[in-house]
Design a protein around this motif. Structure first.
Motif, PDB file in Angstrom:
ATOM      1  N   ASN A   4       0.933  -1.089  -0.028  1.00 13.22           N
ATOM      2  CA  ASN A   4      -0.042   0.071   0.012  1.00 13.22           C
ATOM      3  C   ASN A   4       0.811   1.253   0.024  1.00 13.22           C
ATOM      4  N   GLU A  49     -14.302   9.544   4.782  1.00 12.30           N
ATOM      5  CA  GLU A  49     -14.296   8.024   4.761  1.00 12.30           C
ATOM      6  C   GLU A  49     -13.602   7.816   3.403  1.00 12.30           C
ATOM      7  N   TYR A  50     -13.755   8.712   2.449  1.00 17.92           N
ATOM      8  CA  TYR A  50     -12.744   8.351   1.160  1.00 17.92           C
ATOM      9  C   TYR A  50     -11.353   8.238   1.418  1.00 17.92           C
ATOM     10  N   THR A  52      -9.925   7.955   3.963  1.00 18.41           N
ATOM     11  CA  THR A  52      -9.316   6.662   4.825  1.00 18.41           C
ATOM     12  C   THR A  52      -9.121   5.493   3.908  1.00 18.41           C
ATOM     13  N   ARG A  53     -10.007   5.493   2.878  1.00 19.90           N
ATOM     14  CA  ARG A  53     -10.091   4.362   2.180  1.00 19.90           C
ATOM     15  C   ARG A  53      -8.771   4.209   1.375  1.00 19.90           C
ATOM     16  N   GLN A  56      -5.639   3.536   3.830  1.00 16.87           N
ATOM     17  CA  GLN A  56      -5.502   1.991   4.250  1.00 16.87           C
ATOM     18  C   GLN A  56      -5.608   1.261   2.850  1.00 16.87           C
ATOM     19  N   ARG A  58      -7.930   0.486   0.660  1.00 15.34           N
ATOM     20  CA  ARG A  58      -9.031  -0.091   0.298  1.00 15.34           C
ATOM     21  C   ARG A  58      -9.747   0.561  -1.102  1.00 15.34           C
ATOM     22  N   ASP A  59      -8.953   1.655  -1.384  1.00 15.39           N
ATOM     23  CA  ASP A  59      -9.479   2.302  -2.747  1.00 15.39           C
ATOM     24  C   ASP A  59      -8.103   2.475  -3.344  1.00 15.39           C
TER      25      ASP A  59
END
Length: 287
Positions: A4, A49-50, A52-53, A56, A58-59
Motif C-alpha cells: 500500500n 471516509e474516502y 481513509t479508504r 488504508q 481499500r481504494d
C-alpha cells in the motif's frame, strides 16, 4: 515495504504538513502529527471516509482530479506530484512489477564528453539506487580518498549505510542518510526490483539505522542543496550541488558539485592543482 505504497505516501505527507503550513489554527492537545484526516479531507474537498479508504489501501483508483486536489492541499512539489501519479499506476498494474529488463548502466559518449568538459568540478552520473556509473577526475579526488569508490561498482547508498567511514565523510550524516533512504524507497515503491533487493540487503547489513529511515521516508530526495564533506586532505568542504535528469536513460542523473564558499573554492583548487574555481553566489558563497 508493504503493498500500500500510495496510502503510506499520502499518510506520511499528511503527517509532515503542520496546521500552520495549511493555514489552519494549531489548537491544543493535538495527538496526530501534522494534519488530521478530517482537515486534509476538507482542504481537498473529499470525504473523510474516502481519504481513509485511500490511506488504508481499500481504494486504489483515485481520479486525476482527486489526486490533484490532494496534491494541492498537501503542497506537493512537482516531483512529488509525478511520484504520486506513478504510485497509482504501479498499484493498478500500469507499470511493470516483475520481469524487469537488466539494469541500464551504459553512459552515452556524449554524456561522458560532458563530464570531461565539467572537470575539474566534482561531477558524477548515478542511477536511482545510488550506483556511480561515471564521474570526473574531480569527483575521484573528492570521493576517492574517503573510500567511497573502492567497491566495484561503487554505490553511494551502500557506502553511507554500511561503511564505518561514512559518518566521518559526511558531517551531516543523518540528513544524507535520510535523503538516500528516501530515494531508494521511492524507487522500490514503484516496483523497481533492484531497489527492493538493495533495501533488503541494507536492512540486514545496517539494521534499524537503515530500515527505520526507509520505512519512514515521506518526501522525495532533494535535487539541489548544500552538502558538507570532510576530506582527509582538504578538510571540511561546503559544496552546493545540482542534480539533473539525463533523458533517454533509466532515471540516470547528472550530479555536479560546486564550491559554496571561498574556503571550499580554495580547497578544490588545491586538490586539482589549478586556480581556485569561483564560489557559488560570489565571495559570500552559500552563507
Amino acid at each position: 515495504m508493504g503493498d500500500n505504497e500510495l496510502g503510506a505516501f499520502l499518510r506520511a505527507r499528511r503527517e509532515a504538513v503542520t496546521p500552520a503550513d495549511a493555514g489552519l489554527p494549531g489548537g491544543p492537545r493535538r495527538r496526530t502529527p501534522g494534519l488530521r484526516r478530517a482537515e486534509l479531507a476538507t482542504l481537498a474537498g473529499v470525504s473523510v471516509e474516502y481519504l481513509t479508504r485511500l490511506e488504508q489501501g481499500r481504494d486504489r483508483h483515485p481520479s486525476a482530479e482527486i489526486l490533484a486536489a490532494l496534491a494541492d492541499a498537501l503542497g506537493l512539489s512537482a516531483d512529488e506530484r509525478v511520484h504520486l501519479h506513478r504510485l497509482v499506476k504501479a498499484m493498478t498494474g500500469g507499470t511493470c512489477q516483475g520481469g524487469a529488463p537488466p539494469p541500464d548502466r551504459a553512459v552515452r559518449p556524449t554524456v561522458r564528453a560532458l563530464l570531461d568538459r565539467l572537470d575539474p568540478a566534482p561531477a558524477l552520473v548515478a542511477d536511482r539506487l545510488g550506483e556511480i556509473l561515471a564521474c570526473t577526475a574531480g569527483y575521484e579526488r573528492l570521493a576517492g580518498p574517503a573510500g567511497l569508490l573502492e567497491a566495484r561498482p561503487a554505490n553511494l547508498t551502500r557506502f553511507v549505510f554500511t561503511d564505518a567511514r561514512a559518518r566521518g565523510v559526511f558531517p551531516d550524516w543523518e540528513r544524507v542518510a535520510g535523503e538516500l533512504a528516501a530515494g531508494l524507497r521511492a524507487a522500490a515503491s514503484l516496483g523497481d526490483h533492484r531497489a527492493a533487493l538493495l533495501a533488503g540487503e541494507l536492512a540486514v547489513a545496517a539494521g534499524s539505522g537503515f530500515s527505520a529511515r526507509f520505512e519512514a521516508a515521506a518526501a522525495l530526495p532533494r535535487r539541489t542543496g548544500v552538502e558538507r564533506w570532510s576530506h582527509p586532505l582538504a578538510g571540511e568542504l561546503l559544496l552546493a550541488y545540482e542534480s539533473l535528469d539525463i533523458p533517454g536513460t533509466d532515471e540516470h542523473r547528472l550530479i555536479v558539485y560546486l564550491p559554496a564558499d571561498d574556503a571550499a573554492s580554495a580547497a578544490l583548487g588545491l586538490l586539482a592543482g589549478t586556480a581556485a574555481p569561483a564560489a557559488v553566489g560570489g565571495p559570500q558563497g552559500a552563507s
